[in-house]
Scaffold this motif. Structure first.
Motif, PDB file in Angstrom:
ATOM      1  N   THR A  34       0.814  -1.075   0.226  1.00  0.00           N
ATOM      2  CA  THR A  34       0.023  -0.063   0.020  1.00  0.00           C
ATOM      3  C   THR A  34       0.922   1.210   0.036  1.00  0.00           C
ATOM      4  N   VAL A  35       0.575   2.309  -0.995  1.00  0.00           N
ATOM      5  CA  VAL A  35       1.124   3.523  -0.742  1.00  0.00           C
ATOM      6  C   VAL A  35       0.134   4.512  -0.404  1.00  0.00           C
ATOM      7  N   THR A  36       0.714   5.360   0.534  1.00  0.00           N
ATOM      8  CA  THR A  36      -0.301   6.418   1.242  1.00  0.00           C
ATOM      9  C   THR A  36      -0.591   7.647   0.224  1.00  0.00           C
ATOM     10  N   ASN A  37      -1.502   8.470   0.490  1.00  0.00           N
ATOM     11  CA  ASN A  37      -1.740   9.728  -0.274  1.00  0.00           C
ATOM     12  C   ASN A  37      -1.068  10.810   0.310  1.00  0.00           C
ATOM     13  N   ALA A  38      -0.979  11.790  -0.403  1.00  0.00           N
ATOM     14  CA  ALA A  38      -0.299  13.223   0.214  1.00  0.00           C
ATOM     15  C   ALA A  38      -0.844  14.556  -0.661  1.00  0.00           C
ATOM     16  N   THR A  39      -1.007  15.338  -0.022  1.00  0.00           N
ATOM     17  CA  THR A  39      -1.456  16.577  -0.631  1.00  0.00           C
ATOM     18  C   THR A  39      -0.370  17.582  -0.282  1.00  0.00           C
ATOM     19  N   VAL A  40       0.288  18.242  -1.284  1.00  0.00           N
ATOM     20  CA  VAL A  40       1.419  19.281  -1.034  1.00  0.00           C
ATOM     21  C   VAL A  40       1.156  20.476  -1.837  1.00  0.00           C
ATOM     22  N   GLU A  41       1.884  21.667  -1.699  1.00  0.00           N
ATOM     23  CA  GLU A  41       1.793  22.763  -2.372  1.00  0.00           C
ATOM     24  C   GLU A  41       2.830  22.868  -3.444  1.00  0.00           C
ATOM     25  N   ASP A  42       2.672  23.474  -4.564  1.00  0.00           N
ATOM     26  CA  ASP A  42       3.872  23.575  -5.189  1.00  0.00           C
ATOM     27  C   ASP A  42       5.300  24.188  -4.873  1.00  0.00           C
ATOM     28  N   ASN A  43       6.150  23.324  -5.246  1.00  0.00           N
ATOM     29  CA  ASN A  43       7.725  23.462  -4.702  1.00  0.00           C
ATOM     30  C   ASN A  43       7.718  23.274  -3.059  1.00  0.00           C
ATOM     31  N   ALA A 119       9.304   1.647   3.679  1.00  0.00           N
ATOM     32  CA  ALA A 119      10.207   2.920   3.116  1.00  0.00           C
ATOM     33  C   ALA A 119       9.088   4.074   3.246  1.00  0.00           C
ATOM     34  N   THR A 120       9.787   5.182   3.623  1.00  0.00           N
ATOM     35  CA  THR A 120       9.427   6.561   3.114  1.00  0.00           C
ATOM     36  C   THR A 120       9.857   7.590   2.108  1.00  0.00           C
ATOM     37  N   VAL A 121       8.987   7.859   1.079  1.00  0.00           N
ATOM     38  CA  VAL A 121       9.532   8.457   0.062  1.00  0.00           C
ATOM     39  C   VAL A 121       8.865  10.021   0.111  1.00  0.00           C
ATOM     40  N   GLU A 122       9.996  10.856  -0.044  1.00  0.00           N
ATOM     41  CA  GLU A 122       9.519  12.247  -0.377  1.00  0.00           C
ATOM     42  C   GLU A 122       9.432  12.772  -1.924  1.00  0.00           C
ATOM     43  N   VAL A 123       8.395  13.536  -1.792  1.00  0.00           N
ATOM     44  CA  VAL A 123       8.019  13.917  -3.257  1.00  0.00           C
ATOM     45  C   VAL A 123       7.514  15.477  -3.035  1.00  0.00           C
ATOM     46  N   THR A 124       8.059  16.153  -4.006  1.00  0.00           N
ATOM     47  CA  THR A 124       7.958  17.624  -4.343  1.00  0.00           C
ATOM     48  C   THR A 124       7.173  18.158  -5.570  1.00  0.00           C
ATOM     49  N   GLY A 125       6.143  19.030  -5.231  1.00  0.00           N
ATOM     50  CA  GLY A 125       5.074  19.497  -6.266  1.00  0.00           C
ATOM     51  C   GLY A 125       5.946  20.244  -7.066  1.00  0.00           C
ATOM     52  N   THR A 126       5.575  19.850  -8.526  1.00  0.00           N
ATOM     53  CA  THR A 126       6.168  20.815  -9.468  1.00  0.00           C
ATOM     54  C   THR A 126       5.082  21.380 -10.339  1.00  0.00           C
ATOM     55  N   GLY A 127       3.784  21.224 -10.089  1.00  0.00           N
ATOM     56  CA  GLY A 127       2.747  21.872 -10.765  1.00  0.00           C
ATOM     57  C   GLY A 127       1.352  21.385 -10.418  1.00  0.00           C
ATOM     58  N   GLY A 128       0.395  22.065 -10.597  1.00  0.00           N
ATOM     59  CA  GLY A 128      -0.925  21.742 -10.204  1.00  0.00           C
ATOM     60  C   GLY A 128      -1.389  20.603 -10.691  1.00  0.00           C
ATOM     61  N   GLY A 129      -2.040  19.793  -9.944  1.00  0.00           N
ATOM     62  CA  GLY A 129      -2.833  18.337 -10.321  1.00  0.00           C
ATOM     63  C   GLY A 129      -2.620  17.466  -9.521  1.00  0.00           C
ATOM     64  N   THR A 130      -2.975  16.103  -9.903  1.00  0.00           N
ATOM     65  CA  THR A 130      -2.935  15.022  -9.094  1.00  0.00           C
ATOM     66  C   THR A 130      -2.318  13.622 -10.033  1.00  0.00           C
ATOM     67  N   THR A 131      -1.531  12.939  -9.169  1.00  0.00           N
ATOM     68  CA  THR A 131      -0.884  11.612  -9.750  1.00  0.00           C
ATOM     69  C   THR A 131      -0.960  10.705  -9.055  1.00  0.00           C
ATOM     70  N   ALA A 132      -1.249   9.169  -9.544  1.00  0.00           N
ATOM     71  CA  ALA A 132      -1.374   8.256  -8.997  1.00  0.00           C
ATOM     72  C   ALA A 132       0.353   7.899  -8.611  1.00  0.00           C
ATOM     73  N   VAL A 159      -1.156  18.047  -5.820  1.00  0.00           N
ATOM     74  CA  VAL A 159      -0.460  19.248  -5.732  1.00  0.00           C
ATOM     75  C   VAL A 159      -1.278  20.442  -5.886  1.00  0.00           C
ATOM     76  N   GLU A 160      -1.218  21.486  -4.863  1.00  0.00           N
ATOM     77  CA  GLU A 160      -2.194  22.624  -4.868  1.00  0.00           C
ATOM     78  C   GLU A 160      -1.205  23.579  -5.603  1.00  0.00           C
ATOM     79  N   PRO A 161      -2.057  24.540  -6.560  1.00  0.00           N
ATOM     80  CA  PRO A 161      -3.582  24.492  -6.612  1.00  0.00           C
ATOM     81  C   PRO A 161      -3.882  23.549  -7.514  1.00  0.00           C
ATOM     82  N   LEU A 162      -4.990  22.618  -7.247  1.00  0.00           N
ATOM     83  CA  LEU A 162      -5.384  21.667  -8.110  1.00  0.00           C
ATOM     84  C   LEU A 162      -5.855  21.897  -9.411  1.00  0.00           C
ATOM     85  N   SER A 163      -5.826  21.200 -10.656  1.00  0.00           N
ATOM     86  CA  SER A 163      -6.255  21.731 -11.797  1.00  0.00           C
ATOM     87  C   SER A 163      -7.809  21.469 -11.842  1.00  0.00           C
TER      88      SER A 163
END
Length: 226
Positions: A34-43, A119-132, A159-163
């Motif tokens: 299982t992979v968890t969900n996250a919401t993050v702002e751009d950059n 494991a724990t994975v770090e993700v950085t927002g690069t643009g508005g929208g959602t990806t699986a 990634v906010e702002p969402l598209s």
């Protein structure tokens, strides 16, 4: 070929089949990656957690590849393993930071553990929208040498702002829809609603072992006729 040579050849074949038939069976244990969900702002950066729902026979090691399904939304920037994992490789980030391969062994995960953080994975927002965030390849091994075949449950990064008007949690939050603790904990498989209540999950003897026993029987009959 003499009778003695025939007996020796059949005995050797039986031994090889017995050895080859163990350690490669697939455990049908109802486990999930299982992979968890996250919401993050751009950059900004947030974290996802990769977890194994249950390990009835323990966990000796794994190799898992995660991938972001949509480009231009987020990037994988780093990953880390639990401190209890005594042998692991550096996370291999590839594909324009859209994919990461994680590999660890000697996890000290006891039989019966549930909700095991891999494991724990770090993700950085690069643009508005959602990806699986999907598991694209996985090998998971139990302590008894059997191969675990878990189902895959993808997560997502918004990634906010969402598209669009898609929902999400507060910025930087991680959620997988469960209140279970992140650390592994021994549990009775009968208490797991996703399990079958069985305390042993190893696969059956298989065709190779049956043939081996048949060969051993032939050896015994030939030896008796001598």
């Amino acid at each position: 070929m003499t009778r003695t040579q025939t007996v020796a050849a059949l005995a050797l074949l039986a031994g090889l089949l017995l050895v080859g038939g163990t350690g490669t069976a697939t455990a049908d244990d109802g486990a999930q990656l299982t992979v968890t969900n996250a919401t993050v702002e751009d950059n900004e950066t947030s974290t996802l957690r990769l977890a194994l729902s249950r390990a009835p026979a323990g966990l000796s090691g794994y190799e898992v590849t995660l991938e972001l399904s949509e480009g231009g939304v987020a990037e994988i920037t780093n990953a880390s393993y639990p401190d209890a994992f005594r042998l692991s490789t550096d996370p291999a980030i590839a594909g324009d930071s859209q994919r990461v391969t994680l590999e660890a062994a000697v996890t000290d995960t006891p039989p019966g553990a549930t909700n095991v953080t891999l494991a724990t994975v770090e993700v950085t927002g690069t643009g508005g929208g959602t990806t699986a965030v999907r598991v694209t390849d996985a090998q998971v091994d139990a302590d008894n040498g059997s191969r675990v075949a878990p189902a895959y449950s993808p997560g997502s990064v918004a990634v906010e702002p969402l598209s669009n008007d898609g929902g999400g949690t507060a910025s930087g939050d991680e959620t997988d829809g469960e209140d279970a603790p992140a650390d592994s904990s021994p549990a009775d498989p009968a208490d797991d609603p996703g399990g079958d209540g069985s305390t042993t999950e190893a696969a059956g003897p298989g065709f190779g072992v049956v043939v081996a026993f048949a060969a051993l029987l032939a050896v015994a009959l030939l030896a008796r006729r001598r």
